[in-house]
Design a protein around this motif. Structure first.
Motif, PDB file in Angstrom:
ATOM      1  N   UNK A  67     -24.903   6.807  13.327  1.00  0.00           N
ATOM      2  CA  UNK A  67     -25.789   5.650  13.451  1.00  0.00           C
ATOM      3  C   UNK A  67     -24.968   4.388  13.574  1.00  0.00           C
ATOM      4  N   UNK A  68     -25.594   3.265  13.279  1.00  0.00           N
ATOM      5  CA  UNK A  68     -24.935   1.958  13.420  1.00  0.00           C
ATOM      6  C   UNK A  68     -23.704   1.822  12.525  1.00  0.00           C
ATOM      7  N   UNK A  69     -23.775   2.425  11.326  1.00  0.00           N
ATOM      8  CA  UNK A  69     -22.588   2.424  10.458  1.00  0.00           C
ATOM      9  C   UNK A  69     -21.693   3.568  10.950  1.00  0.00           C
ATOM     10  N   UNK A  70     -20.566   3.216  11.556  1.00  0.00           N
ATOM     11  CA  UNK A  70     -19.760   4.208  12.278  1.00  0.00           C
ATOM     12  C   UNK A  70     -18.795   4.951  11.340  1.00  0.00           C
ATOM     13  N   UNK A  71     -18.269   6.097  11.800  1.00  0.00           N
ATOM     14  CA  UNK A  71     -17.281   6.821  10.986  1.00  0.00           C
ATOM     15  C   UNK A  71     -16.115   5.907  10.590  1.00  0.00           C
ATOM     16  N   UNK A  72     -15.664   5.079  11.519  1.00  0.00           N
ATOM     17  CA  UNK A  72     -14.529   4.209  11.201  1.00  0.00           C
ATOM     18  C   UNK A  72     -14.884   3.215  10.093  1.00  0.00           C
ATOM     19  N   UNK A  73     -16.088   2.634  10.165  1.00  0.00           N
ATOM     20  CA  UNK A  73     -16.504   1.673   9.131  1.00  0.00           C
ATOM     21  C   UNK A  73     -16.524   2.346   7.758  1.00  0.00           C
ATOM     22  N   UNK A  74     -16.974   3.609   7.736  1.00  0.00           N
ATOM     23  CA  UNK A  74     -17.049   4.337   6.468  1.00  0.00           C
ATOM     24  C   UNK A  74     -15.650   4.694   5.987  1.00  0.00           C
ATOM     25  N   UNK A  75     -14.831   5.164   6.927  1.00  0.00           N
ATOM     26  CA  UNK A  75     -13.457   5.531   6.569  1.00  0.00           C
ATOM     27  C   UNK A  75     -12.666   4.360   6.017  1.00  0.00           C
ATOM     28  N   UNK A  76     -12.923   3.176   6.547  1.00  0.00           N
ATOM     29  CA  UNK A  76     -12.236   1.991   6.028  1.00  0.00           C
ATOM     30  C   UNK A  76     -12.549   1.747   4.565  1.00  0.00           C
ATOM     31  N   UNK A  77     -13.677   2.256   4.086  1.00  0.00           N
ATOM     32  CA  UNK A  77     -14.052   2.054   2.680  1.00  0.00           C
ATOM     33  C   UNK A  77     -13.588   3.191   1.780  1.00  0.00           C
ATOM     34  N   UNK A  78     -13.732   4.443   2.244  1.00  0.00           N
ATOM     35  CA  UNK A  78     -13.539   5.575   1.320  1.00  0.00           C
ATOM     36  C   UNK A  78     -12.548   6.627   1.807  1.00  0.00           C
ATOM     37  N   UNK A  79     -11.836   6.330   2.881  1.00  0.00           N
ATOM     38  CA  UNK A  79     -10.889   7.323   3.385  1.00  0.00           C
ATOM     39  C   UNK A  79     -11.577   8.393   4.216  1.00  0.00           C
ATOM     40  N   UNK A  80     -10.910   9.538   4.372  1.00  0.00           N
ATOM     41  CA  UNK A  80     -11.329  10.532   5.356  1.00  0.00           C
ATOM     42  C   UNK A  80     -12.774  11.039   5.177  1.00  0.00           C
ATOM     43  N   UNK A  81     -13.486  11.057   6.279  1.00  0.00           N
ATOM     44  CA  UNK A  81     -14.813  11.708   6.294  1.00  0.00           C
ATOM     45  C   UNK A  81     -14.844  12.616   7.518  1.00  0.00           C
ATOM     46  N   UNK A  82     -15.692  13.651   7.453  1.00  0.00           N
ATOM     47  CA  UNK A  82     -15.776  14.468   8.661  1.00  0.00           C
ATOM     48  C   UNK A  82     -17.107  14.237   9.354  1.00  0.00           C
ATOM     49  N   UNK A  83     -17.112  14.546  10.645  1.00  0.00           N
ATOM     50  CA  UNK A  83     -18.304  14.338  11.471  1.00  0.00           C
ATOM     51  C   UNK A  83     -18.803  15.728  11.824  1.00  0.00           C
ATOM     52  N   UNK A  84     -19.980  16.080  11.291  1.00  0.00           N
ATOM     53  CA  UNK A  84     -20.484  17.435  11.486  1.00  0.00           C
ATOM     54  C   UNK A  84     -21.074  17.591  12.876  1.00  0.00           C
ATOM     55  N   UNK A  85     -20.511  18.537  13.629  1.00  0.00           N
ATOM     56  CA  UNK A  85     -21.103  18.830  14.935  1.00  0.00           C
ATOM     57  C   UNK A  85     -21.906  20.105  14.766  1.00  0.00           C
TER      58      UNK A  85
END
Ligand code: TXA
Ligand code: MG
Length: 334
Positions: A194-212
């Motif tokens: 959504x509007x809050x992107x993986x990069x924006x989230x990663x900048x706060x809490x480190x690695x996240x994965x994107x479920x395909x």
């Protein structure tokens, strides 16, 4: 179903809040798309959401809150990373999956032991939650399988006669549903971009994965259903150097006997024929995201047979836009 559906102005929020308190259904604007709300702690009210939308009972709902106290009422064992995301992005278009407390009815979570929670960034939505004094369970306010509503007129088209009230809040800001992230996994996992992107989230809490996800193993229960689909066959042309050329070729291929709608960032050169319509839906990814569901609905009304869409780069909000377009498309052209 043939209920009388009240159309309320934002100034009549008290009436809407009373309906929620009494176990009724109210559609309201958020910054992403319109939601169809009920008291999240009232099992009967929550069940009636599924009936009104014709939503499968195994697809859980998002609970909307207006304060951090409500977060603590609904969820337990909230990880530090989730608190950090709440602080940074709430109110806003981010939904977090957390371990649920027993107060949350199983109808909200479709039997899961986790619950989806978000604090919307929209004054009408926040006032409705505050004035009703209840957390509000709300899926998007469309009939199941139709594009999410981005204006109250879309809600009227889909749900008039099926719910108690619709708040007339005009057009929404974003036009795509919130980012959904599962915070119960050891590595936080984005289930819906959504509007809050993986990069924006990663900048706060480190690695996240994107479920395909796939249809046999969906990222979240809702992802196994065919979503966001207009009646026309959608052909998505991916971003590339040859994109405009590909679109022109597709128009030529399908021209015969079909009513074609072309959604693009700039005018597409083609033979002017009465069965081909080209709508420039915006020059930026944000403008395209805001317009796409509305255009899908208009195509349905027009009786278009084919929609050819110009895809965007898959960065930033483009990840979410291309996710929705990919779900709507029956053909994807590289
Ligand atoms: O922007 C939005 O999120 C809008 C506005 C109204 O807030 N709401 C929305 O709700 O899009 P809905 O129901 O259309 O989408 C909710 C998604 C579904 O894909 C559902 O499967 C997933 O969230 N979901 C809800 N609870 C879940 C859970 N406990 N675990 C995994 N996925 C969950
Ligand atoms: Mg939905």
């Amino acid at each position: 179903m043939n209920k009388k559906t009240l159309l309320l102005n934002p100034s009549q929020i008290d009436i809407a809040a009373d309906i929620i308190k009494r176990g009724g259904l109210v559609a309201f604007p958020t910054e992403t798309v319109y939601g169809l709300g009920a008291d999240a702690l009232n099992d009967d009210a929550v069940r009636s959401i599924f009936k009104a939308k014709k939503r499968p009972m195994d697809n859980p709902l998002i609970v909307h809150i207006s304060s951090i106290e409500q977060l603590n009422l609904l969820a337990e064992k909230i990880p530090k990373k989730a608190k950090k995301l709440a602080e940074r992005f709430w109110p806003g278009p981010l939904t977090m999956i957390l371990k649920k407390k027993s107060i949350v009815p199983l109808s909200v979570t479709a039997g899961l032991d986790s619950v989806a929670i978000r604090m919307p960034k929209n004054d009408i939505a926040l006032a409705l939650i505050e004035k009703s004094g209840r957390p509000i369970a709300a899926p998007s306010a469309n009939l199941s399988g139709r594009p999410s509503p981005t204006n109250h007129s879309h809600v009227i088209d889909d749900l008039s006669g099926r719910i108690d009230a619709i708040i007339l809040g005009g057009s929404v800001d974003i036009g795509l549903e919130s980012t959904v992230i599962d915070m119960t996994r050891s590595i936080p996992t984005i289930l819906r971009p959504g509007k809050i992107t993986p990069r924006m989230i990663q900048n706060q809490i480190g690695f996240v994965s994107l479920f395909k996800g796939t249809s046999s193993k969906p990222a979240s229960p809702g992802m196994k259903y065919r979503h966001y689909s207009p009646k026309a066959k959608v052909i998505l042309v991916k971003y590339s150097k040859h994109q405009k050329q590909k679109i022109s070729e597709l128009i030529a291929d399908y021209q015969k006997g079909n009513k074609i709608l072309v959604l693009s960032r700039e005018k597409i050169p083609s033979d002017s024929a009465p069965n081909i319509k080209n709508v420039v839906i915006g020059s930026t990814i944000a403008e395209m995201s805001n317009a796409i569901f509305k255009e899908f609905r208009e195509a349905d009304k027009e009786g278009d047979d084919i929609i050819i869409v110009e895809g965007t780069k898959e960065t930033g909000l483009g990840i979410a836009l291309m996710n929705r377009l990919g779900k709507a498309a029956s053909i994807i052209v590289k």
